[in-house]
Design a protein around this motif. Sequence first.
Motif, PDB file in Angstrom:
ATOM      1  N   ALA A  79       0.836  -1.202   0.000  1.00  0.00           N
ATOM      2  CA  ALA A  79       0.000   0.000   0.000  1.00  0.00           C
ATOM      3  C   ALA A  79       0.872   1.254   0.000  1.00  0.00           C
ATOM      4  CB  ALA A  79      -0.928   0.000   1.203  1.00  0.00           C
ATOM      5  N   GLY A  80       1.950   1.242   0.799  1.00  0.00           N
ATOM      6  CA  GLY A  80       2.851   2.381   0.828  1.00  0.00           C
ATOM      7  C   GLY A  80       3.548   2.594  -0.501  1.00  0.00           C
ATOM      8  N   LEU A  81       3.989   1.511  -1.145  1.00  0.00           N
ATOM      9  CA  LEU A  81       4.644   1.625  -2.460  1.00  0.00           C
ATOM     10  C   LEU A  81       3.657   2.142  -3.512  1.00  0.00           C
ATOM     11  CD1 LEU A  81       6.748  -1.674  -2.438  1.00  0.00           C
ATOM     12  CD2 LEU A  81       7.550   0.666  -2.008  1.00  0.00           C
ATOM     13  N   LEU A  82       2.404   1.705  -3.421  1.00  0.00           N
ATOM     14  CA  LEU A  82       1.374   2.223  -4.332  1.00  0.00           C
ATOM     15  C   LEU A  82       1.197   3.717  -4.135  1.00  0.00           C
ATOM     16  CD1 LEU A  82      -1.059   1.859  -6.309  1.00  0.00           C
ATOM     17  CD2 LEU A  82      -2.464   1.373  -4.289  1.00  0.00           C
ATOM     18  N   GLY A  83       1.076   4.141  -2.868  1.00  0.00           N
ATOM     19  CA  GLY A  83       0.906   5.562  -2.583  1.00  0.00           C
ATOM     20  C   GLY A  83       2.086   6.389  -3.060  1.00  0.00           C
ATOM     21  N   PHE A  84       3.300   5.874  -2.858  1.00  0.00           N
ATOM     22  CA  PHE A  84       4.494   6.609  -3.283  1.00  0.00           C
ATOM     23  C   PHE A  84       4.559   6.737  -4.799  1.00  0.00           C
ATOM     24  CE2 PHE A  84       9.084   6.263  -4.509  1.00  0.00           C
ATOM     25  CZ  PHE A  84       9.413   7.592  -4.233  1.00  0.00           C
ATOM     26  N   GLY A  85       4.300   5.621  -5.519  1.00  0.00           N
ATOM     27  CA  GLY A  85       4.357   5.662  -6.978  1.00  0.00           C
ATOM     28  C   GLY A  85       3.358   6.632  -7.570  1.00  0.00           C
ATOM     29  N   VAL A  86       2.121   6.585  -7.099  1.00  0.00           N
ATOM     30  CA  VAL A  86       1.087   7.487  -7.628  1.00  0.00           C
ATOM     31  C   VAL A  86       1.391   8.932  -7.233  1.00  0.00           C
ATOM     32  CG1 VAL A  86      -1.365   8.059  -7.543  1.00  0.00           C
ATOM     33  CG2 VAL A  86      -0.655   5.660  -7.641  1.00  0.00           C
ATOM     34  N   SER A  87       1.882   9.152  -6.021  1.00  0.00           N
ATOM     35  CA  SER A  87       2.214  10.514  -5.570  1.00  0.00           C
ATOM     36  C   SER A  87       3.284  11.153  -6.455  1.00  0.00           C
ATOM     37  CB  SER A  87       2.692  10.488  -4.111  1.00  0.00           C
ATOM     38  OG  SER A  87       1.665  10.073  -3.246  1.00  0.00           O
TER      39      SER A  87
ATOM     40  N   VAL B 194      -5.920  10.414  -2.384  1.00  0.00           N
ATOM     41  CA  VAL B 194      -5.812   9.384  -1.351  1.00  0.00           C
ATOM     42  C   VAL B 194      -7.092   8.564  -1.272  1.00  0.00           C
ATOM     43  CG1 VAL B 194      -5.652   9.008   1.149  1.00  0.00           C
ATOM     44  CG2 VAL B 194      -4.071  10.589   0.020  1.00  0.00           C
ATOM     45  N   PHE B 195      -8.235   9.223  -1.363  1.00  0.00           N
ATOM     46  CA  PHE B 195      -9.508   8.516  -1.300  1.00  0.00           C
ATOM     47  C   PHE B 195      -9.629   7.515  -2.452  1.00  0.00           C
ATOM     48  CE2 PHE B 195     -14.039   8.081  -2.348  1.00  0.00           C
ATOM     49  CZ  PHE B 195     -14.523   7.626  -1.136  1.00  0.00           C
ATOM     50  N   VAL B 196      -9.240   7.925  -3.660  1.00  0.00           N
ATOM     51  CA  VAL B 196      -9.288   7.023  -4.814  1.00  0.00           C
ATOM     52  C   VAL B 196      -8.336   5.843  -4.605  1.00  0.00           C
ATOM     53  CG1 VAL B 196      -8.788   6.817  -7.283  1.00  0.00           C
ATOM     54  CG2 VAL B 196     -10.003   8.818  -6.425  1.00  0.00           C
ATOM     55  N   LEU B 197      -7.146   6.130  -4.069  1.00  0.00           N
ATOM     56  CA  LEU B 197      -6.174   5.068  -3.837  1.00  0.00           C
ATOM     57  C   LEU B 197      -6.682   4.046  -2.815  1.00  0.00           C
ATOM     58  CD1 LEU B 197      -2.702   6.884  -3.795  1.00  0.00           C
ATOM     59  CD2 LEU B 197      -3.565   5.259  -5.464  1.00  0.00           C
ATOM     60  N   THR B 198      -7.358   4.519  -1.766  1.00  0.00           N
ATOM     61  CA  THR B 198      -7.885   3.571  -0.778  1.00  0.00           C
ATOM     62  C   THR B 198      -8.959   2.678  -1.394  1.00  0.00           C
ATOM     63  OG1 THR B 198      -9.474   5.223   0.043  1.00  0.00           O
ATOM     64  CG2 THR B 198      -7.361   5.050   1.195  1.00  0.00           C
ATOM     65  N   ALA B 199      -9.762   3.240  -2.312  1.00  0.00           N
ATOM     66  CA  ALA B 199     -10.768   2.425  -3.002  1.00  0.00           C
ATOM     67  C   ALA B 199     -10.100   1.377  -3.888  1.00  0.00           C
ATOM     68  CB  ALA B 199     -11.682   3.326  -3.833  1.00  0.00           C
ATOM     69  N   VAL B 200      -9.053   1.783  -4.606  1.00  0.00           N
ATOM     70  CA  VAL B 200      -8.307   0.838  -5.450  1.00  0.00           C
ATOM     71  C   VAL B 200      -7.679  -0.259  -4.591  1.00  0.00           C
ATOM     72  CG1 VAL B 200      -6.290   0.598  -6.956  1.00  0.00           C
ATOM     73  CG2 VAL B 200      -7.863   2.525  -7.272  1.00  0.00           C
TER      74      VAL B 200
ATOM     75  N   LEU C 216      -2.168  -1.885   8.669  1.00  0.00           N
ATOM     76  CA  LEU C 216      -2.504  -0.463   8.522  1.00  0.00           C
ATOM     77  C   LEU C 216      -2.258   0.014   7.095  1.00  0.00           C
ATOM     78  CD1 LEU C 216      -0.829  -0.670  11.625  1.00  0.00           C
ATOM     79  CD2 LEU C 216      -2.302   1.324  11.773  1.00  0.00           C
ATOM     80  N   ALA C 217      -2.804  -0.729   6.132  1.00  0.00           N
ATOM     81  CA  ALA C 217      -2.577  -0.397   4.730  1.00  0.00           C
ATOM     82  C   ALA C 217      -3.154   0.974   4.372  1.00  0.00           C
ATOM     83  CB  ALA C 217      -3.189  -1.483   3.840  1.00  0.00           C
ATOM     84  N   GLY C 218      -4.358   1.265   4.851  1.00  0.00           N
ATOM     85  CA  GLY C 218      -4.964   2.564   4.548  1.00  0.00           C
ATOM     86  C   GLY C 218      -4.189   3.710   5.161  1.00  0.00           C
ATOM     87  N   SER C 219      -3.749   3.536   6.397  1.00  0.00           N
ATOM     88  CA  SER C 219      -2.941   4.563   7.053  1.00  0.00           C
ATOM     89  C   SER C 219      -1.610   4.751   6.336  1.00  0.00           C
ATOM     90  CB  SER C 219      -2.687   4.179   8.516  1.00  0.00           C
ATOM     91  OG  SER C 219      -3.895   4.089   9.229  1.00  0.00           O
ATOM     92  N   MET C 220      -1.029   3.665   5.838  1.00  0.00           N
ATOM     93  CA  MET C 220       0.236   3.754   5.116  1.00  0.00           C
ATOM     94  C   MET C 220       0.083   4.566   3.837  1.00  0.00           C
ATOM     95  SD  MET C 220       3.454   2.970   4.886  1.00  0.00           S
ATOM     96  CE  MET C 220       4.019   1.493   5.715  1.00  0.00           C
ATOM     97  N   VAL C 221      -1.007   4.357   3.108  1.00  0.00           N
ATOM     98  CA  VAL C 221      -1.257   5.144   1.893  1.00  0.00           C
ATOM     99  C   VAL C 221      -1.313   6.633   2.225  1.00  0.00           C
ATOM    100  CG1 VAL C 221      -3.012   5.712   0.172  1.00  0.00           C
ATOM    101  CG2 VAL C 221      -2.391   3.334   0.554  1.00  0.00           C
ATOM    102  N   LYS C 222      -2.067   6.970   3.265  1.00  0.00           N
ATOM    103  CA  LYS C 222      -2.194   8.382   3.650  1.00  0.00           C
ATOM    104  C   LYS C 222      -0.865   8.976   4.068  1.00  0.00           C
ATOM    105  CE  LYS C 222      -5.190   8.600   6.823  1.00  0.00           C
ATOM    106  NZ  LYS C 222      -5.941   9.325   7.844  1.00  0.00           N
ATOM    107  N   LEU C 223      -0.140   8.287   4.937  1.00  0.00           N
ATOM    108  CA  LEU C 223       1.126   8.813   5.435  1.00  0.00           C
ATOM    109  C   LEU C 223       2.131   8.999   4.304  1.00  0.00           C
ATOM    110  CD1 LEU C 223       1.490   6.769   8.744  1.00  0.00           C
ATOM    111  CD2 LEU C 223       1.365   9.253   8.560  1.00  0.00           C
TER     112      LEU C 223
END
Length: 414
Positions: A93-101, A215-221, A291-298
Amino acid sequence: MEPPPPPARRPRLGLLPRVLLAIVLGILVGLVAPDWLTRTMATFNGLFSNFLGFVIPLIILGLIAPAIGELGRGAGKWLALTAGIAYTSTVLAGLLGFGVSMAVLPGLLEGRGAPEVANPEDALLSPWFEIEMDPAFGVMTALLLAFTLGVGMTLVKGDTLQRGFEEFREIVNKVISGIIIPLLPVYILGVFLNMTAGGEVWRVISTFAGVVLMVFVLTAVLLLAQFGVAGALSSRNPLVLLKNMLPAYATALGTSSSAATIPVTLRQTLKNGVSEPVASFVIPLCATIHLAGSMVKLTCFSVAVMLLSGQDVATGTMIGFILLLGIMMIAAPGVPGGAVMAAVALLESNLGFNESQVGLMIATYIAIDSFGTATNVTGDGAIAQIVDRLARMRGFRRTDADEQPAAGAEIAPA
């Protein structure tokens, strides 16, 4: 003469509608509520929150220990397997958030500077009074006790301790069904009423509107991916599995606490067909380690704050940050805002955040804390589905306890 038929029972409003109604009422009433009403609700919330803090370690011990005992001699490997799946999900989840960010935020935030925003919690009104309710032991102590006693019960002859913990589980379920579940909507109403009256939350959200939407879209994905895997392994429709977890999502949206949502998450997981021992073991455990959702946000907010501050974002540094954060957040035992507080040391040491950047990070995270928490607990249901399927594939034999009403089955009517 035949006796008259018994009067029809009035249909009860389900938990999901009650939670959604509480959120809407909290926002609407918060716009016009006088200070005395807001402080009264804050007082109730403080008392209820302190009670949750007291009872959550008991819930964890009362659910996990007998569940491990019911899993039998292979319980150790299921503990390792569940922890491995949870950590992998959190890191991915964190790697997904970082890549999209890195793909979206440089263009989205171009030309903007870091704003001065206060911590939303500082804007909330204080309660009339507080009553401390110190727990008998901490969450990590409860986890360690549950693991030690649960695994121990699988290794010794006799079932006296196992039966004692099963009775303790019944007590825990009575507390859940008789106190926690009925009062959760009132607590959620108070949370949103106080946040709306404070006003600072909405200013933070408007400042980072683009990042919040991403972030909201990423959590849905993320949830679709998690339940896609769970559905493929269990040969179940992933959308149906996800739909059944919506009451847990809505409850976490209101409480911002994974631990406080354990009763609802457990009930919905059982509804998805997961066996009682697996559900009672996985759900309380994952409430503290997944804490996948929290990891995306952070991850996304960290990158956003760095870009707004003109700071370089190094890929290697961020990957190391994500790997360490997945471990550090276990110290955030499902309490509101716990993940970002556990991350402060890493933000300062690994990413070089100064005091103002940390303050902005905390403010932004807390403003939409509930969305990450809701993603965490909903994903717990997917992990339970995966572990249950693997257990069945390995020939795990359900105990006699599974023939009884499932733990949490009395929690509340759907």
